[in-house]
Design an enzyme around this catalytic site. Structure first.
Site, short mmCIF file in Angstrom:
data_model
loop_
_atom_site.label_atom_id
_atom_site.label_comp_id
_atom_site.label_asym_id
_atom_site.label_seq_id
_atom_site.Cartn_x
_atom_site.Cartn_y
_atom_site.Cartn_z
N ASP A 66 1.02 -1.20 -0.02
CA ASP A 66 0.09 -0.08 -0.15
C ASP A 66 1.09 1.37 0.24
OD1 ASP A 66 0.79 -0.11 2.57
OD2 ASP A 66 -1.02 0.48 3.57
N PHE A 79 6.84 1.90 -4.29
CA PHE A 79 8.29 1.92 -3.97
C PHE A 79 8.92 3.47 -4.40
CE2 PHE A 79 7.85 -2.57 -4.52
CZ PHE A 79 8.22 -2.71 -3.08
#
Length: 223
Positions: A66, A79
């Site tokens: 998430d 990321f």
């Protein structure tokens, strides 16, 4: 809820927007915003992965969990953080593996938009989060949506590379046809698990070898 997506994704996913789980997501976010709850990323970036990587151009899928839950970090790409924001630990470990795998110097930016623009779908399984509360939106319907997205990619395309890091991502393997696509699995790049199989996985060189083998342009992993 704003749905900012590139046109080919809008066409591919149009039938999902009327599903009960999508209406549930929209209603939940509307309720929280009415209560002045801080939600990341901002509305215009919730579907940024779909905006930056057109459906027709997807070659690689990197699945996250998430969004980042701290201020200024979440930008709708798994990321990735905006320019000027300190590189988070998991992304730093990704960079370290890139350095070991292909010799890429450690970047000074955590912004992975350049990857997305080359066909790397940086997809979180859950697309929103409450500030300072990780996994707070894990059960509002996003998982159903992204499961359908992964299955659609598997069904409609061929020769994709799916990078599944950690147990959470690897649970999505059931939606991927391994006879049509390449699945690469490793530990999560988090500092808690990177030494248990993420480092030395060589997924980045393996991805490019597969793409070249299937007459597709390799990814320039420099952000």
């Amino acid at each position: 809820m704003e749905v900012n997506m590139e046109a080919s994704w809008n066409n591919a996913l149009s039938n999902l927007f009327d599903k009960p789980y999508f209406k549930q997501i929209a209603a939940h976010l509307k309720t929280e915003r009415a209560l002045k709850t801080v939600i990341y990323p901002k509305g215009s970036l919730i579907f940024n992965a779909f905006e930056q990587t057109p459906f027709d151009k997807v070659k690689v899928v990197i699945l996250g969990q998430d969004p980042y839950h701290n201020p200024e970090q979440a930008m709708g790409l798994s990321f990735s953080v905006p320019d000027g924001i300190k590189t988070p630990p998991s992304l730093m470990n990704i960079y370290k593996e890139l350095n070991k795998d292909i010799g890429m110097p450690i970047p000074t930016t955590g912004n992975l938009t350049k990857w997305a623009n080359q066909g790397v779908l940086l997809l979180n399984a859950v697309l929103t989060v409450r500030a300072n509360e990780p996994a707070s939106h894990a059960k509002i319907g996003w998982m159903n949506f992204t499961d359908d997205v992964i299955q659609l990619l598997s069904n409609e395309k061929k020769d994709l590379v799916f990078l599944l890091w950690g147990n959470f991502a690897q649970q999505k393997q059931m939606y991927i046809d391994a006879t049509k696509h390449k699945i690469l699995k490793a530990a999560h790049p988090s500092p808690f698990s990177a030494y248990n199989g993420f480092f030395e996985c060589k997924h980045f060189s393996a991805t490019n070898e597969y793409l070249v083998k299937h007459h597709l342009n390799p990814i320039d992993w420099t952000p």
